[in-house]
Design a protein around this motif. Structure first.
Motif, PDB file in Angstrom:
ATOM      1  N   SER A   1     -77.335 -24.212   7.074  1.00 20.52           N
ATOM      2  CA  SER A   1     -76.318 -25.585   6.617  1.00 20.52           C
ATOM      3  C   SER A   1     -77.501 -26.377   5.825  1.00 20.52           C
TER       4      SER A   1
ATOM      5  N   LYS B   1     -73.904 -22.773   4.544  1.00 23.14           N
ATOM      6  CA  LYS B   1     -74.674 -22.201   4.579  1.00 23.14           C
ATOM      7  C   LYS B   1     -75.794 -21.827   3.640  1.00 23.14           C
TER       8      LYS B   1
ATOM      9  N   ASP C   1     -69.522 -22.593   4.674  1.00 20.95           N
ATOM     10  CA  ASP C   1     -69.976 -23.221   6.219  1.00 20.95           C
ATOM     11  C   ASP C   1     -70.695 -23.903   5.478  1.00 20.95           C
TER      12      ASP C   1
END
Length: 176
Positions: A45, A22, A20
């Motif tokens: 993020s 992150k 994602d």
């Protein structure tokens, strides 16, 4: 231990992100470049720090990552701790888990702000030169050593009632 020593002493920012995007790891070199301590970005993020105008570009680069067969560099603006943006050149590769599935991304980033500023200045100077070239009342002709037309200005086109496109690459003999 050796890899950690390399990552912590690199002049480029080395980072790992989960699927994602992150941050899960960031080298200490982030501090002098972006002003953050690594722990300030862990769990956040990367998209939270990318310039809004560069988000779609970065998403398209990520979408095409699986299709590429060599290292590709991306250039985008990243927010510094003081709120200003700088340009980063980033090489990214997938990381994989034991099952062979994509588990994240590892990136190597360097500050290219000076280069981007120089490129912008060069483009502006080229635009100004082109404006002068085309708006003077003097005819300007640029030829190569063999006499081929490389450039002529709009004044030449106006006086000789011919299209610039018909001249480029030709010699005076071709036109006779």
């Amino acid at each position: 231990k050796k890899f950690r020593l390399l990552a912590e002493n690199a002049t480029d920012i080395i980072a790992m992100q989960d699927i994602d995007l992150k941050y899960t790891y960031i080298s200490d070199s982030i501090k002098p470049i972006l002003g953050y301590a690594p722990e300030e970005l862990i769990g956040k993020s990367a998209f939270d720090y990318i310039h809004p105008d560069d988000i779609n570009y970065l998403k398209s680069r990520l979408a095409n990552m699986a299709k590429r067969d060599s290292i590709a560099f991306s250039e985008f603006r990243h927010k510094k701790k003081d709120g200003a943006y700088l340009w980063l050149e980033v090489a990214a590769n997938y990381t994989y888990n034991e099952q062979g599935d994509i588990s994240g991304i590892i990136t190597n980033s360097r500050d290219i702000t000076l280069r981007k500023n120089a490129e912008d200045l060069l483009r502006e100077n080229q635009r100004l030169l082109q404006s002068i070239f085309n708006n003077t009342t003097t005819v300007i002709i640029i030829k190569d050593l063999e006499g081929h037309y490389l450039m002529v200005n709009k004044q030449f086109e106006k006086i000789h009632d011919t299209s610039i496109d018909k001249l480029i690459g030709k010699t005076v003999y071709d036109l006779l």
